[in-house]
Write a protein that holds these residues in place. Structure first.
Motif, PDB file in Angstrom:
ATOM      1  N   TYR A 218      -0.079  -0.630  -4.733  1.00  0.00           N
ATOM      2  CA  TYR A 218       0.952  -0.281  -5.707  1.00  0.00           C
ATOM      3  C   TYR A 218       1.854  -1.406  -6.203  1.00  0.00           C
ATOM      4  O   TYR A 218       2.372  -1.326  -7.314  1.00  0.00           O
ATOM      5  CB  TYR A 218       1.846   0.826  -5.117  1.00  0.00           C
ATOM      6  N   ILE A 219       2.069  -2.431  -5.392  1.00  0.00           N
ATOM      7  CA  ILE A 219       3.140  -3.357  -5.763  1.00  0.00           C
ATOM      8  C   ILE A 219       2.903  -4.728  -5.144  1.00  0.00           C
ATOM      9  O   ILE A 219       2.253  -4.854  -4.116  1.00  0.00           O
ATOM     10  CB  ILE A 219       4.510  -2.805  -5.287  1.00  0.00           C
ATOM     11  N   ARG A 220       3.408  -5.781  -5.813  1.00  0.00           N
ATOM     12  CA  ARG A 220       3.444  -7.121  -5.240  1.00  0.00           C
ATOM     13  C   ARG A 220       4.896  -7.626  -5.299  1.00  0.00           C
ATOM     14  O   ARG A 220       5.447  -7.788  -6.381  1.00  0.00           O
ATOM     15  CB  ARG A 220       2.552  -8.100  -6.023  1.00  0.00           C
ATOM     16  N   TYR A 221       5.480  -7.834  -4.160  1.00  0.00           N
ATOM     17  CA  TYR A 221       6.814  -8.413  -4.098  1.00  0.00           C
ATOM     18  C   TYR A 221       6.719  -9.933  -4.108  1.00  0.00           C
ATOM     19  O   TYR A 221       5.780 -10.511  -3.567  1.00  0.00           O
ATOM     20  CB  TYR A 221       7.527  -8.003  -2.810  1.00  0.00           C
ATOM     21  N   THR A 222       7.701 -10.591  -4.707  1.00  0.00           N
ATOM     22  CA  THR A 222       7.906 -12.010  -4.449  1.00  0.00           C
ATOM     23  C   THR A 222       8.835 -12.087  -3.232  1.00  0.00           C
ATOM     24  O   THR A 222       9.523 -11.106  -2.901  1.00  0.00           O
ATOM     25  CB  THR A 222       8.571 -12.725  -5.637  1.00  0.00           C
TER      26      THR A 222
ATOM     27  N   GLU B  54       3.659 -10.205   3.656  1.00  0.00           N
ATOM     28  CA  GLU B  54       3.105  -9.639   2.425  1.00  0.00           C
ATOM     29  C   GLU B  54       2.371 -10.711   1.609  1.00  0.00           C
ATOM     30  O   GLU B  54       2.799 -11.877   1.580  1.00  0.00           O
ATOM     31  CB  GLU B  54       4.218  -9.064   1.557  1.00  0.00           C
ATOM     32  N   PRO B  55       1.302 -10.321   0.936  1.00  0.00           N
ATOM     33  CA  PRO B  55       0.651 -11.251   0.006  1.00  0.00           C
ATOM     34  C   PRO B  55       1.413 -11.307  -1.311  1.00  0.00           C
ATOM     35  O   PRO B  55       2.062 -10.335  -1.696  1.00  0.00           O
ATOM     36  CB  PRO B  55      -0.727 -10.612  -0.208  1.00  0.00           C
ATOM     37  N   THR B  56       1.352 -12.425  -1.980  1.00  0.00           N
ATOM     38  CA  THR B  56       1.828 -12.495  -3.365  1.00  0.00           C
ATOM     39  C   THR B  56       0.647 -12.519  -4.318  1.00  0.00           C
ATOM     40  O   THR B  56       0.768 -12.171  -5.487  1.00  0.00           O
ATOM     41  CB  THR B  56       2.677 -13.761  -3.591  1.00  0.00           C
ATOM     42  N   LEU B  57      -0.511 -12.933  -3.813  1.00  0.00           N
ATOM     43  CA  LEU B  57      -1.731 -12.989  -4.625  1.00  0.00           C
ATOM     44  C   LEU B  57      -2.810 -12.170  -3.945  1.00  0.00           C
ATOM     45  O   LEU B  57      -3.274 -12.516  -2.860  1.00  0.00           O
ATOM     46  CB  LEU B  57      -2.207 -14.440  -4.770  1.00  0.00           C
ATOM     47  N   ARG B  58      -3.197 -11.068  -4.560  1.00  0.00           N
ATOM     48  CA  ARG B  58      -4.296 -10.253  -4.059  1.00  0.00           C
ATOM     49  C   ARG B  58      -4.911  -9.484  -5.206  1.00  0.00           C
ATOM     50  O   ARG B  58      -4.243  -9.109  -6.156  1.00  0.00           O
ATOM     51  CB  ARG B  58      -3.813  -9.253  -3.004  1.00  0.00           C
ATOM     52  N   GLU B  59      -6.203  -9.236  -5.076  1.00  0.00           N
ATOM     53  CA  GLU B  59      -6.855  -8.321  -5.996  1.00  0.00           C
ATOM     54  C   GLU B  59      -6.332  -6.904  -5.739  1.00  0.00           C
ATOM     55  O   GLU B  59      -5.766  -6.646  -4.675  1.00  0.00           O
ATOM     56  CB  GLU B  59      -8.371  -8.361  -5.779  1.00  0.00           C
TER      57      GLU B  59
ATOM     58  N   HIS C 247       0.808  -1.221   0.000  1.00  0.00           N
ATOM     59  CA  HIS C 247       0.000   0.000   0.000  1.00  0.00           C
ATOM     60  C   HIS C 247       0.843   1.275   0.000  1.00  0.00           C
ATOM     61  O   HIS C 247       0.293   2.367   0.100  1.00  0.00           O
ATOM     62  CB  HIS C 247      -0.934   0.008   1.213  1.00  0.00           C
ATOM     63  N   LEU C 248       2.157   1.133  -0.122  1.00  0.00           N
ATOM     64  CA  LEU C 248       3.040   2.296  -0.058  1.00  0.00           C
ATOM     65  C   LEU C 248       3.597   2.627  -1.434  1.00  0.00           C
ATOM     66  O   LEU C 248       4.095   1.756  -2.137  1.00  0.00           O
ATOM     67  CB  LEU C 248       4.191   2.020   0.902  1.00  0.00           C
ATOM     68  N   LYS C 249       3.534   3.904  -1.797  1.00  0.00           N
ATOM     69  CA  LYS C 249       4.091   4.331  -3.086  1.00  0.00           C
ATOM     70  C   LYS C 249       5.590   4.087  -3.143  1.00  0.00           C
ATOM     71  O   LYS C 249       6.129   3.704  -4.167  1.00  0.00           O
ATOM     72  CB  LYS C 249       3.809   5.824  -3.315  1.00  0.00           C
ATOM     73  N   ASN C 250       6.260   4.336  -2.034  1.00  0.00           N
ATOM     74  CA  ASN C 250       7.714   4.170  -1.990  1.00  0.00           C
ATOM     75  C   ASN C 250       8.067   3.214  -0.850  1.00  0.00           C
ATOM     76  O   ASN C 250       8.287   3.640   0.287  1.00  0.00           O
ATOM     77  CB  ASN C 250       8.396   5.523  -1.780  1.00  0.00           C
ATOM     78  N   SER C 251       8.098   1.931  -1.142  1.00  0.00           N
ATOM     79  CA  SER C 251       8.368   0.945  -0.102  1.00  0.00           C
ATOM     80  C   SER C 251       9.807   1.012   0.392  1.00  0.00           C
ATOM     81  O   SER C 251      10.098   0.667   1.538  1.00  0.00           O
ATOM     82  CB  SER C 251       8.051  -0.462  -0.618  1.00  0.00           C
TER      83      SER C 251
END
Length: 261
Positions: free
Chosen positions: A170-174, A157-162, A132-136
């Motif tokens: 903003y982002i999904r990290y592996t 952190e999720p890897t799978l989310r709507e 949820h952060l623009k600049n993680s």
């Protein structure tokens, strides 16, 4: 004997709090099993953390009416929380605030002081927030400054989310991407765990799809189809752990990672 009775009450309260989180907040045993990883990790961290340690939570407490759901697990330590809710989230208000009035949830006062000292905290916990952060990078760099030497940072952190709470998503990290990022910023002894597979990922997507249905159809799927589907696919997840077509493929729903300063 009085202290033993009080300790027994505290333990019982915490157990009820944990059950409530799993059942009513995270639905971790009925549709979103990935949150079991978060709760189990927090319990383990609370046991390993020394008494009188200083714990900082970077989270979105305003989703829960200003309450930190995880701080009660660290009752013998100094806990502080910094809220990262955006102005849009604050305008929309909490959608689960009413759940915080139940007797089983622990609502404790904790230090919300935003004057944060460098090299002060033994443990920083960032649950379900980074995306949820623009600049993680900013929060991870700040965390490094705030930690004592050998202090730890924990991230879930999720890897799978709507895309949710739009546009503040903003982002999904592996887990590999987050490990590389923490390593780049100077963290050491970085380890991660994943949870879920293609089966629980399918369950999650089905749950999302059901939310688009008209009420009558939604009720049918939620009452008759989804519970059976969930039970069967969770059985598959335990039994079939390896992709038999592509060796180097995994499909986790979430991960947790911990690093040391």
């Amino acid at each position: 004997m009085i202290w033993k009775k009080n300790l027994s009450k505290m333990i019982k309260r915490l157990l009820n709090h944990e059950k409530y989180l799993r059942k009513k907040i995270f639905f971790s045993n009925t549709k979103w099993p990935q949150y079991n990883l978060l709760i189990n990790d927090i319990k383990l961290l609370s046991k390993k953390t020394k008494k009188n340690s200083k714990i900082l939570f970077l989270e979105r407490t305003n989703l829960y009416g200003g309450v930190s759901l995880l701080a009660p697990f660290f009752g013998l330590n100094e806990t502080m929380s910094v809220d990262y809710s955006t102005k849009r989230i604050l305008r929309r208000k909490s959608y689960v605030k009413n759940l915080m009035n139940e007797k089983d949830i622990i609502v404790e006062k904790f230090n919300k002081n935003k004057i944060l000292k460098k090299n002060y905290f033994d443990l920083i916990i960032i649950p379900n927030l980074i995306h949820h952060l623009k600049n993680s990078d900013e929060i991870l760099k700040k965390g490094f400054e705030l930690l004592k030497k050998k202090g730890q940072i924990y991230i879930f952190e999720p890897t799978l989310r709507e895309i949710h709470q739009k546009p503040d998503d903003y982002i999904r990290y592996t887990p590999y991407g987050m490990k590389a990022k923490l390593d780049q910023l100077g963290y050491k002894n970085i380890k991660f765990k994943t949870t879920g597979s293609a089966f629980s990922s399918t369950i999650y997507c089905l749950d999302q799809a059901i939310q688009y249905l008209p009420n009558a159809l939604k009720k049918k799927y939620l009452e008759k189809i989804f519970p059976k589907f969930y039970k069967e696919f969770m059985f598959f997840e335990k039994k079939y752990k390896i992709n038999k077509v592509r060796k180097h493929t995994i499909f986790p729903t979430a991960f947790s990672i911990i690093g040391k300063k």
